[in-house]
Design an enzyme around this catalytic site. Structure first.
Site, PDB file in Angstrom:
ATOM      1  N   ALA A  27     -70.060  18.003  78.940  1.00  0.00           N
ATOM      2  CA  ALA A  27     -69.336  17.024  79.474  1.00  0.00           C
ATOM      3  C   ALA A  27     -67.974  16.691  77.998  1.00  0.00           C
ATOM      4  O   ALA A  27     -68.077  17.108  76.699  1.00  0.00           O
ATOM      5  CB  ALA A  27     -69.357  15.622  79.578  1.00  0.00           C
ATOM      6  N   GLY A  69     -74.245  17.780  80.503  1.00  0.00           N
ATOM      7  CA  GLY A  69     -73.341  18.434  81.876  1.00  0.00           C
ATOM      8  C   GLY A  69     -73.748  19.878  82.198  1.00  0.00           C
ATOM      9  O   GLY A  69     -73.462  19.883  83.254  1.00  0.00           O
ATOM     10  N   GLU A  85     -76.697  19.561  83.125  1.00  0.00           N
ATOM     11  CA  GLU A  85     -76.301  19.631  84.752  1.00  0.00           C
ATOM     12  C   GLU A  85     -76.105  20.216  85.626  1.00  0.00           C
ATOM     13  O   GLU A  85     -76.494  20.502  86.769  1.00  0.00           O
ATOM     14  CB  GLU A  85     -76.456  17.955  84.566  1.00  0.00           C
ATOM     15  CG  GLU A  85     -76.675  17.020  83.744  1.00  0.00           C
ATOM     16  CD  GLU A  85     -76.577  15.463  83.254  1.00  0.00           C
ATOM     17  OE1 GLU A  85     -75.451  15.902  82.520  1.00  0.00           O
ATOM     18  OE2 GLU A  85     -76.816  14.410  83.746  1.00  0.00           O
ATOM     19  N   GLU A 132     -76.748  14.088  75.222  1.00  0.00           N
ATOM     20  CA  GLU A 132     -76.775  12.564  74.984  1.00  0.00           C
ATOM     21  C   GLU A 132     -76.533  11.410  74.273  1.00  0.00           C
ATOM     22  O   GLU A 132     -75.852  11.207  74.090  1.00  0.00           O
ATOM     23  CB  GLU A 132     -76.045  11.992  77.013  1.00  0.00           C
ATOM     24  CG  GLU A 132     -75.459  12.669  77.577  1.00  0.00           C
ATOM     25  CD  GLU A 132     -75.929  14.226  78.281  1.00  0.00           C
ATOM     26  OE1 GLU A 132     -77.273  14.481  77.448  1.00  0.00           O
ATOM     27  OE2 GLU A 132     -75.919  14.853  79.403  1.00  0.00           O
TER      28      GLU A 132
HETATM   29  N1  CAA Z   1     -66.240  18.693  74.097  1.00  0.00           N
HETATM   30  C1  CAA Z   1     -65.273  18.592  73.539  1.00  0.00           C
HETATM   31  N2  CAA Z   1     -65.394  19.377  72.998  1.00  0.00           N
HETATM   32  C2  CAA Z   1     -67.017  20.204  72.432  1.00  0.00           C
HETATM   33  C3  CAA Z   1     -67.819  20.326  73.312  1.00  0.00           C
HETATM   34  C4  CAA Z   1     -67.940  18.943  73.862  1.00  0.00           C
HETATM   35  N3  CAA Z   1     -69.618  18.583  74.725  1.00  0.00           N
HETATM   36  N4  CAA Z   1     -68.844  20.811  72.685  1.00  0.00           N
HETATM   37  C5  CAA Z   1     -67.967  21.620  71.720  1.00  0.00           C
HETATM   38  N5  CAA Z   1     -67.042  21.517  71.699  1.00  0.00           N
HETATM   39  C6  CAA Z   1     -65.549  21.814  70.321  1.00  0.00           C
HETATM   40  C7  CAA Z   1     -65.870  21.539  69.652  1.00  0.00           C
HETATM   41  O1  CAA Z   1     -65.441  20.303  69.014  1.00  0.00           O
HETATM   42  C8  CAA Z   1     -65.574  23.131  68.581  1.00  0.00           C
HETATM   43  O2  CAA Z   1     -64.055  22.583  69.039  1.00  0.00           O
HETATM   44  P1  CAA Z   1     -63.043  22.949  67.260  1.00  0.00           P
HETATM   45  O3  CAA Z   1     -62.566  24.399  66.904  1.00  0.00           O
HETATM   46  O4  CAA Z   1     -61.546  22.864  67.643  1.00  0.00           O
HETATM   47  O5  CAA Z   1     -63.527  21.553  66.104  1.00  0.00           O
HETATM   48  C9  CAA Z   1     -65.848  23.878  69.630  1.00  0.00           C
HETATM   49  O6  CAA Z   1     -66.019  23.498  70.687  1.00  0.00           O
HETATM   50  C10 CAA Z   1     -66.878  25.292  68.372  1.00  0.00           C
HETATM   51  O7  CAA Z   1     -67.706  23.830  68.646  1.00  0.00           O
HETATM   52  P2  CAA Z   1     -68.757  24.224  67.017  1.00  0.00           P
HETATM   53  O8  CAA Z   1     -67.514  23.951  66.534  1.00  0.00           O
HETATM   54  O9  CAA Z   1     -69.440  22.066  67.197  1.00  0.00           O
HETATM   55  O10 CAA Z   1     -69.794  25.129  67.165  1.00  0.00           O
HETATM   56  P3  CAA Z   1     -71.518  25.152  66.724  1.00  0.00           P
HETATM   57  O11 CAA Z   1     -71.833  26.545  66.935  1.00  0.00           O
HETATM   58  O12 CAA Z   1     -71.464  24.987  65.368  1.00  0.00           O
HETATM   59  O13 CAA Z   1     -72.128  23.839  67.529  1.00  0.00           O
HETATM   60  C11 CAA Z   1     -72.761  22.622  69.861  1.00  0.00           C
HETATM   61  C12 CAA Z   1     -72.609  24.535  69.199  1.00  0.00           C
HETATM   62  C13 CAA Z   1     -74.526  22.530  69.428  1.00  0.00           C
HETATM   63  C14 CAA Z   1     -72.654  23.129  71.063  1.00  0.00           C
HETATM   64  C15 CAA Z   1     -71.647  21.614  69.376  1.00  0.00           C
HETATM   65  O14 CAA Z   1     -70.591  22.261  69.986  1.00  0.00           O
HETATM   66  C16 CAA Z   1     -72.318  20.241  70.041  1.00  0.00           C
HETATM   67  O15 CAA Z   1     -73.190  20.553  69.987  1.00  0.00           O
HETATM   68  N6  CAA Z   1     -71.458  20.008  71.234  1.00  0.00           N
HETATM   69  C17 CAA Z   1     -71.730  18.673  71.738  1.00  0.00           C
HETATM   70  C18 CAA Z   1     -72.704  19.001  72.276  1.00  0.00           C
HETATM   71  C19 CAA Z   1     -73.209  17.633  73.362  1.00  0.00           C
HETATM   72  O16 CAA Z   1     -72.519  16.528  72.750  1.00  0.00           O
HETATM   73  N7  CAA Z   1     -73.183  17.726  74.934  1.00  0.00           N
HETATM   74  C20 CAA Z   1     -72.943  16.757  75.629  1.00  0.00           C
HETATM   75  C21 CAA Z   1     -71.632  15.531  75.994  1.00  0.00           C
HETATM   76  S1  CAA Z   1     -72.060  14.556  76.998  1.00  0.00           S
HETATM   77  C22 CAA Z   1     -71.908  14.401  78.472  1.00  0.00           C
HETATM   78  O17 CAA Z   1     -72.549  16.118  78.722  1.00  0.00           O
HETATM   79  C23 CAA Z   1     -72.002  13.412  79.816  1.00  0.00           C
HETATM   80  C24 CAA Z   1     -72.518  14.039  80.903  1.00  0.00           C
HETATM   81  O18 CAA Z   1     -73.707  14.180  81.160  1.00  0.00           O
HETATM   82  C25 CAA Z   1     -71.522  13.700  82.225  1.00  0.00           C
END
Ligand code: CAA
Length: 259
Positions: free
Chosen positions: A66, A110, A113, A133
Protein backbone atom coordinates in the site's frame (compact mmCIF):
# COMPACT_ATOMS: atom_id res chain seq x y z
CA UNK A 1 -6.59 1.42 -22.40
CA UNK A 2 -6.20 5.23 -22.14
CA UNK A 3 -8.77 5.35 -19.34
CA UNK A 4 -6.13 4.01 -16.93
CA UNK A 5 -3.27 6.07 -15.56
CA UNK A 6 -1.74 3.50 -13.25
CA UNK A 7 -2.13 0.36 -15.38
CA UNK A 8 -1.30 -0.88 -18.84
CA UNK A 9 -3.64 -3.44 -20.34
CA UNK A 10 -3.39 -5.54 -23.48
CA UNK A 11 -4.56 -8.84 -24.81
CA UNK A 12 -2.76 -11.82 -26.28
CA UNK A 13 -5.48 -13.84 -27.99
CA UNK A 14 -7.80 -15.07 -25.24
CA UNK A 15 -5.50 -13.81 -22.46
CA UNK A 16 -6.02 -10.41 -20.84
CA UNK A 17 -2.86 -8.85 -19.43
CA UNK A 18 -2.85 -6.17 -16.73
CA UNK A 19 0.43 -4.52 -15.80
CA UNK A 20 0.63 -2.42 -12.65
CA UNK A 21 2.36 0.76 -13.73
CA UNK A 22 3.57 3.16 -11.05
CA UNK A 23 7.22 2.23 -11.51
CA UNK A 24 8.65 5.25 -9.64
CA UNK A 25 6.82 4.14 -6.50
CA UNK A 26 7.59 0.43 -7.07
CA UNK A 27 3.92 0.02 -7.99
CA UNK A 28 2.77 1.04 -4.52
CA UNK A 29 -0.98 0.55 -4.35
CA UNK A 30 -3.04 3.69 -3.89
CA UNK A 31 -6.78 4.09 -4.23
CA UNK A 32 -6.55 5.16 -7.87
CA UNK A 33 -4.55 2.08 -8.80
CA UNK A 34 -6.86 -0.22 -6.88
CA UNK A 35 -9.95 1.39 -8.43
CA UNK A 36 -8.44 1.00 -11.89
CA UNK A 37 -7.32 -2.54 -11.19
CA UNK A 38 -10.77 -3.63 -10.17
CA UNK A 39 -12.27 -1.93 -13.25
CA UNK A 40 -9.73 -3.61 -15.55
CA UNK A 41 -10.33 -7.01 -13.96
CA UNK A 42 -14.08 -6.59 -14.27
CA UNK A 43 -13.70 -5.57 -17.93
CA UNK A 44 -11.71 -8.69 -18.79
CA UNK A 45 -13.94 -10.89 -16.62
CA UNK A 46 -17.02 -9.84 -18.56
CA UNK A 47 -15.33 -9.90 -21.99
CA UNK A 48 -16.47 -13.02 -23.85
CA UNK A 49 -13.23 -13.12 -25.84
CA UNK A 50 -11.07 -13.44 -22.71
CA UNK A 51 -10.55 -16.79 -20.98
CA UNK A 52 -7.72 -16.10 -18.54
CA UNK A 53 -6.09 -13.03 -16.98
CA UNK A 54 -2.42 -12.36 -16.14
CA UNK A 55 -1.58 -9.68 -13.57
CA UNK A 56 2.00 -8.48 -13.45
CA UNK A 57 4.29 -5.61 -12.51
CA UNK A 58 7.80 -4.90 -13.78
CA UNK A 59 11.20 -6.54 -13.21
CA UNK A 60 11.87 -4.56 -10.03
CA UNK A 61 8.46 -4.76 -8.38
CA UNK A 62 5.16 -6.52 -8.64
CA UNK A 63 3.99 -4.10 -5.95
CA UNK A 64 5.79 -2.84 -2.84
CA UNK A 65 2.58 -2.59 -0.82
CA UNK A 66 0.00 0.00 0.00
CA UNK A 67 1.18 3.54 -0.70
CA UNK A 68 2.80 4.59 2.56
CA UNK A 69 3.04 8.24 1.47
CA UNK A 70 -0.71 8.36 1.00
CA UNK A 71 -1.40 6.41 4.17
CA UNK A 72 1.00 8.02 6.64
CA UNK A 73 -1.30 10.75 7.91
CA UNK A 74 -4.53 8.83 7.95
CA UNK A 75 -6.42 8.41 11.19
CA UNK A 76 -8.58 5.50 12.22
CA UNK A 77 -11.63 7.53 11.21
CA UNK A 78 -10.19 8.17 7.72
CA UNK A 79 -9.43 4.55 6.92
CA UNK A 80 -12.51 3.13 8.58
CA UNK A 81 -14.80 5.53 6.76
CA UNK A 82 -13.18 5.32 3.33
CA UNK A 83 -11.93 1.71 3.44
CA UNK A 84 -8.61 3.07 2.20
CA UNK A 85 -6.99 0.56 -0.17
CA UNK A 86 -9.14 -2.25 1.16
CA UNK A 87 -12.37 -1.21 -0.54
CA UNK A 88 -11.52 -3.11 -3.71
CA UNK A 89 -10.34 -6.40 -2.28
CA UNK A 90 -13.70 -8.02 -2.77
CA UNK A 91 -13.66 -7.07 -6.47
CA UNK A 92 -10.53 -9.14 -6.97
CA UNK A 93 -12.02 -12.04 -5.10
CA UNK A 94 -15.09 -12.03 -7.29
CA UNK A 95 -13.31 -12.40 -10.62
CA UNK A 96 -14.61 -15.68 -12.01
CA UNK A 97 -11.99 -16.33 -14.68
CA UNK A 98 -8.59 -17.61 -13.60
CA UNK A 99 -6.11 -14.88 -12.67
CA UNK A 100 -2.39 -15.64 -12.73
CA UNK A 101 0.01 -13.39 -10.81
CA UNK A 102 3.34 -13.12 -12.63
CA UNK A 103 5.64 -11.77 -9.93
CA UNK A 104 9.13 -10.35 -10.40
CA UNK A 105 10.88 -8.25 -7.78
CA UNK A 106 9.10 -7.04 -4.67
CA UNK A 107 5.70 -8.36 -3.68
CA UNK A 108 5.38 -6.81 -0.24
CA UNK A 109 2.48 -6.02 2.06
CA UNK A 110 -0.57 -5.32 -0.08
CA UNK A 111 1.49 -6.44 -3.10
CA UNK A 112 1.96 -9.90 -1.63
CA UNK A 113 -1.70 -9.90 -0.65
CA UNK A 114 -2.83 -9.01 -4.19
CA UNK A 115 -0.64 -11.82 -5.55
CA UNK A 116 -2.24 -14.23 -3.08
CA UNK A 117 -5.73 -13.15 -4.18
CA UNK A 118 -4.86 -14.42 -7.63
CA UNK A 119 -5.47 -18.09 -8.37
CA UNK A 120 -1.83 -18.97 -8.73
CA UNK A 121 1.51 -17.21 -8.54
CA UNK A 122 4.37 -17.71 -10.98
CA UNK A 123 7.57 -16.17 -9.66
CA UNK A 124 10.67 -14.84 -11.34
CA UNK A 125 13.86 -15.95 -9.63
CA UNK A 126 14.36 -12.39 -8.34
CA UNK A 127 10.95 -12.29 -6.62
CA UNK A 128 10.82 -11.30 -2.95
CA UNK A 129 7.67 -11.83 -0.90
CA UNK A 130 6.94 -10.32 2.48
CA UNK A 131 4.39 -8.89 4.87
CA UNK A 132 6.48 -6.08 6.41
CA UNK A 133 3.52 -4.11 7.81
CA UNK A 134 4.57 -4.71 11.41
CA UNK A 135 7.69 -2.65 10.74
CA UNK A 136 5.59 0.44 10.04
CA UNK A 137 3.22 -0.05 12.94
CA UNK A 138 0.32 -1.81 11.28
CA UNK A 139 -0.60 -5.36 10.31
CA UNK A 140 -1.52 -6.91 6.96
CA UNK A 141 -4.91 -5.56 6.01
CA UNK A 142 -5.82 -7.37 2.85
CA UNK A 143 -5.78 -11.00 3.77
CA UNK A 144 -2.13 -11.50 4.67
CA UNK A 145 -2.87 -12.98 8.08
CA UNK A 146 -5.44 -15.33 6.55
CA UNK A 147 -4.17 -16.33 3.10
CA UNK A 148 -0.48 -16.62 3.99
CA UNK A 149 -0.97 -19.33 6.67
CA UNK A 150 -3.30 -21.19 4.32
CA UNK A 151 -0.58 -21.09 1.66
CA UNK A 152 2.57 -21.75 3.69
CA UNK A 153 1.40 -22.96 7.11
CA UNK A 154 1.33 -21.28 10.50
CA UNK A 155 5.00 -21.44 11.48
CA UNK A 156 6.33 -19.77 8.35
CA UNK A 157 3.45 -17.30 8.21
CA UNK A 158 4.08 -16.21 11.81
CA UNK A 159 7.79 -15.93 11.02
CA UNK A 160 7.03 -13.65 8.05
CA UNK A 161 4.30 -11.51 9.60
CA UNK A 162 5.90 -11.03 13.02
CA UNK A 163 9.43 -10.25 11.81
CA UNK A 164 8.49 -8.58 8.52
CA UNK A 165 11.29 -10.44 6.75
CA UNK A 166 11.30 -11.23 3.05
CA UNK A 167 11.19 -14.65 1.44
CA UNK A 168 13.04 -15.25 -1.82
CA UNK A 169 11.61 -17.15 -4.77
CA UNK A 170 13.27 -20.46 -3.89
CA UNK A 171 11.89 -20.39 -0.34
CA UNK A 172 8.48 -19.32 -1.65
CA UNK A 173 8.43 -22.31 -3.97
CA UNK A 174 9.50 -24.72 -1.22
CA UNK A 175 6.84 -23.28 1.07
CA UNK A 176 4.10 -23.64 -1.56
CA UNK A 177 3.38 -19.95 -2.04
CA UNK A 178 4.20 -20.06 -5.77
CA UNK A 179 3.54 -22.73 -8.35
CA UNK A 180 6.79 -22.30 -10.31
CA UNK A 181 9.95 -20.22 -10.44
CA UNK A 182 11.50 -19.17 -13.75
CA UNK A 183 14.36 -16.91 -14.83
CA UNK A 184 13.25 -13.27 -14.66
CA UNK A 185 13.54 -12.72 -18.41
CA UNK A 186 11.28 -15.73 -19.02
CA UNK A 187 8.55 -14.70 -16.57
CA UNK A 188 5.96 -13.36 -19.03
CA UNK A 189 6.65 -16.12 -21.52
CA UNK A 190 5.96 -18.74 -18.85
CA UNK A 191 2.92 -16.94 -17.42
CA UNK A 192 1.44 -16.58 -20.91
CA UNK A 193 2.11 -20.25 -21.67
CA UNK A 194 0.18 -21.24 -18.54
CA UNK A 195 -2.59 -18.76 -19.38
CA UNK A 196 -2.91 -20.13 -22.90
CA UNK A 197 -2.95 -23.70 -21.56
CA UNK A 198 -5.86 -22.73 -19.30
CA UNK A 199 -7.59 -20.81 -22.11
CA UNK A 200 -7.49 -23.94 -24.29
CA UNK A 201 -9.58 -25.92 -21.79
CA UNK A 202 -13.38 -26.04 -21.86
CA UNK A 203 -14.45 -22.72 -20.32
CA UNK A 204 -17.28 -23.97 -18.14
CA UNK A 205 -15.12 -26.69 -16.62
CA UNK A 206 -12.43 -24.10 -15.85
CA UNK A 207 -14.92 -21.78 -14.15
CA UNK A 208 -16.40 -24.65 -12.16
CA UNK A 209 -12.98 -26.01 -11.18
CA UNK A 210 -11.86 -22.62 -9.89
CA UNK A 211 -15.08 -22.16 -7.96
CA UNK A 212 -14.86 -25.62 -6.43
CA UNK A 213 -11.19 -25.29 -5.54
CA UNK A 214 -11.83 -21.98 -3.79
CA UNK A 215 -14.43 -23.71 -1.64
CA UNK A 216 -11.55 -25.64 -0.10
CA UNK A 217 -10.50 -22.38 1.58
CA UNK A 218 -13.90 -21.13 2.57
CA UNK A 219 -16.09 -24.05 3.55
CA UNK A 220 -15.87 -27.05 5.88
CA UNK A 221 -14.77 -30.23 4.11
CA UNK A 222 -18.24 -31.80 3.96
CA UNK A 223 -19.69 -28.70 2.33
CA UNK A 224 -16.78 -28.39 -0.09
CA UNK A 225 -17.11 -32.02 -1.12
CA UNK A 226 -20.83 -31.61 -1.65
CA UNK A 227 -20.28 -28.50 -3.76
CA UNK A 228 -17.65 -30.28 -5.83
CA UNK A 229 -19.93 -33.26 -6.42
CA UNK A 230 -22.78 -31.04 -7.63
CA UNK A 231 -20.47 -29.10 -9.94
CA UNK A 232 -19.08 -32.37 -11.27
CA UNK A 233 -22.61 -33.53 -12.02
CA UNK A 234 -23.42 -30.18 -13.63
CA UNK A 235 -20.60 -30.61 -16.14
CA UNK A 236 -22.65 -33.41 -17.73
CA UNK A 237 -25.09 -30.75 -18.89
CA UNK A 238 -22.40 -29.13 -21.06
CA UNK A 239 -21.67 -29.63 -24.73
CA UNK A 240 -17.94 -29.63 -24.02
CA UNK A 241 -18.27 -32.71 -21.78
CA UNK A 242 -19.87 -34.61 -24.68
CA UNK A 243 -17.20 -33.37 -27.07
CA UNK A 244 -14.28 -33.94 -24.69
CA UNK A 245 -15.19 -37.52 -23.90
CA UNK A 246 -16.17 -38.38 -27.49
CA UNK A 247 -12.89 -36.94 -28.79
CA UNK A 248 -10.95 -39.02 -26.28
CA UNK A 249 -12.72 -42.21 -27.31
CA UNK A 250 -12.33 -41.40 -31.02
CA UNK A 251 -8.64 -40.58 -30.45
CA UNK A 252 -8.92 -37.10 -32.00
CA UNK A 253 -8.36 -33.58 -30.67
CA UNK A 254 -11.42 -32.04 -29.01
CA UNK A 255 -13.07 -28.91 -30.37
CA UNK A 256 -14.43 -27.03 -27.37
CA UNK A 257 -17.08 -24.36 -27.76
CA UNK A 258 -17.34 -23.04 -24.25
CA UNK A 259 -20.88 -24.24 -23.69
N1 CAA B 1 4.55 3.17 -0.59
C1 CAA B 1 4.95 4.33 -1.15
N2 CAA B 1 6.14 4.49 -1.76
C2 CAA B 1 6.94 3.41 -1.84
C3 CAA B 1 6.58 2.17 -1.30
C4 CAA B 1 5.32 2.07 -0.65
N3 CAA B 1 4.86 0.92 -0.14
N4 CAA B 1 7.58 1.31 -1.52
C5 CAA B 1 8.54 1.97 -2.19
N5 CAA B 1 8.15 3.26 -2.38
C6 CAA B 1 8.89 4.34 -3.05
C7 CAA B 1 10.02 4.85 -2.19
O1 CAA B 1 9.55 5.78 -1.25
C8 CAA B 1 10.95 5.45 -3.21
O2 CAA B 1 10.44 6.71 -3.57
P1 CAA B 1 11.47 7.96 -3.81
O3 CAA B 1 12.31 7.54 -4.97
O4 CAA B 1 10.55 9.09 -4.12
O5 CAA B 1 12.26 8.11 -2.56
C9 CAA B 1 10.78 4.52 -4.41
O6 CAA B 1 9.54 3.84 -4.21
C10 CAA B 1 11.86 3.49 -4.51
O7 CAA B 1 11.94 2.82 -3.26
P2 CAA B 1 13.32 2.68 -2.43
O8 CAA B 1 14.21 3.82 -2.69
O9 CAA B 1 12.96 2.39 -1.01
O10 CAA B 1 13.92 1.37 -3.14
P3 CAA B 1 14.88 0.28 -2.51
O11 CAA B 1 15.27 -0.59 -3.64
O12 CAA B 1 15.92 0.93 -1.67
O13 CAA B 1 13.95 -0.56 -1.47
C11 CAA B 1 11.97 -1.75 -0.78
C12 CAA B 1 12.87 -1.31 -1.94
C13 CAA B 1 12.70 -2.71 0.15
C14 CAA B 1 10.75 -2.44 -1.39
C15 CAA B 1 11.52 -0.51 0.04
O14 CAA B 1 11.03 0.46 -0.88
C16 CAA B 1 10.43 -0.78 1.04
O15 CAA B 1 10.68 -1.32 2.09
N6 CAA B 1 9.17 -0.37 0.73
C17 CAA B 1 8.06 -0.45 1.63
C18 CAA B 1 7.53 -1.86 1.74
C19 CAA B 1 6.39 -1.92 2.76
O16 CAA B 1 6.51 -1.61 3.90
N7 CAA B 1 5.18 -2.37 2.29
C20 CAA B 1 4.04 -2.55 3.12
C21 CAA B 1 3.14 -1.37 3.03
S1 CAA B 1 1.79 -1.45 4.19
C22 CAA B 1 0.58 -2.37 3.41
O17 CAA B 1 0.77 -2.88 2.34
C23 CAA B 1 -0.73 -2.46 4.17
C24 CAA B 1 -1.68 -3.50 3.68
O18 CAA B 1 -1.54 -4.67 4.00
C25 CAA B 1 -2.86 -3.14 2.88
Amino acid sequence: NPAYETLLTRTDGPVGIIQLNRPKQLNALNDQLMDELSAALRAFDTDEAIACIVLTGNDKAFAAGADIAAMARYTFADVYRSEYITRNWEALRHVRKPVIAAVAGYALGGGCEVAMMCDLIIAADNARFGQPEVKIGVIPGAGGTQRLPRAIGKAKAMDMVLTGRMMDAAEAERAGLVSRVVPTDKLMEEALAVAHAIAAQPRLAVLAAKEALNRAFEAPLAEGLQFERRMFHAMFATQDQKEGMAAFLEKRPARFEGR
